[in-house]
Design an enzyme around this catalytic site. Sequence first.
Site, mmCIF file in Angstrom:
data_model
loop_
_atom_site.group_PDB
_atom_site.id
_atom_site.type_symbol
_atom_site.label_atom_id
_atom_site.label_comp_id
_atom_site.label_asym_id
_atom_site.label_seq_id
_atom_site.Cartn_x
_atom_site.Cartn_y
_atom_site.Cartn_z
ATOM 1 N N CYS A 49 -27.233 22.343 9.094
ATOM 2 C CA CYS A 49 -26.706 23.688 9.357
ATOM 3 C C CYS A 49 -27.632 24.776 8.826
ATOM 4 O O CYS A 49 -27.892 25.770 9.502
ATOM 5 C CB CYS A 49 -25.328 23.843 8.727
ATOM 6 S SG CYS A 49 -24.134 22.630 9.317
ATOM 7 N N HIS A 50 -28.130 24.589 7.590
ATOM 8 C CA HIS A 50 -28.937 25.637 6.975
ATOM 9 C C HIS A 50 -30.220 25.115 6.343
ATOM 10 O O HIS A 50 -30.952 25.864 5.717
ATOM 11 C CB HIS A 50 -28.104 26.405 5.942
ATOM 12 C CG HIS A 50 -26.872 26.984 6.534
ATOM 13 N ND1 HIS A 50 -25.643 26.404 6.387
ATOM 14 C CD2 HIS A 50 -26.685 28.062 7.335
ATOM 15 C CE1 HIS A 50 -24.744 27.114 7.061
ATOM 16 N NE2 HIS A 50 -25.350 28.114 7.643
ATOM 17 N N GLY A 51 -30.472 23.815 6.462
ATOM 18 C CA GLY A 51 -31.752 23.258 6.029
ATOM 19 C C GLY A 51 -31.886 22.863 4.578
ATOM 20 O O GLY A 51 -32.997 22.798 4.064
#
Length: 192
Positions: A150-152
């Site tokens: 989702c956000h790394g």
Amino acid sequence: MAGRRAKGRREVASVQHSEGDRRDFLYLATGATAAIGAGAAIWPFISQLAPDAGTIAAGAPIEIDLAAIPDGGQIKILWRGKPYFVRSRTEAEIKAAVDVEMSALRDPQPDAARVKEGHAKWLVIAANCTHLGCVPLGNQGDYGGWFCPCHGSHFDTSGRIRKGPAPTNLPVPQYTFISDTRIRITGAAATV
């Protein structure tokens, strides 16, 4: 004639006594039936105030059989409505987690503080990324631990944040070993 009246009075008196017994019995039977009916009518309202089975079970500790998890494998469980990972780490994953320099970690925590003594093979962690609560993917990412697409965020094989926006490591819940192949989770992971 006086004898007849006296005898008649006795009969009337005994009949009245007998009718009184019947009347008392009918009053008691009617009252008992009404009380049972009232109890039966009120019971659903009282029982709906009790917590449901799911709520009761949600607070109970959970036991997990570790024997079915292969080396390098993991399972995801739901407990108290939250996901947790239980991972059987390989020797290489344990070595990679132990050999990390603490200065390279954003949230410095040695591997030994995240596993139970004598059970370094088993890692039990909350399965929610500490950034926004997404569930990271196991055995992925730059460090072979978990990756949150989702956000790394990248986590290592000890569940520690190594890269990305997550501010802290994946939390470790309160758990104990019941035997070498069975654990009991008794407390939720500390929230960040």
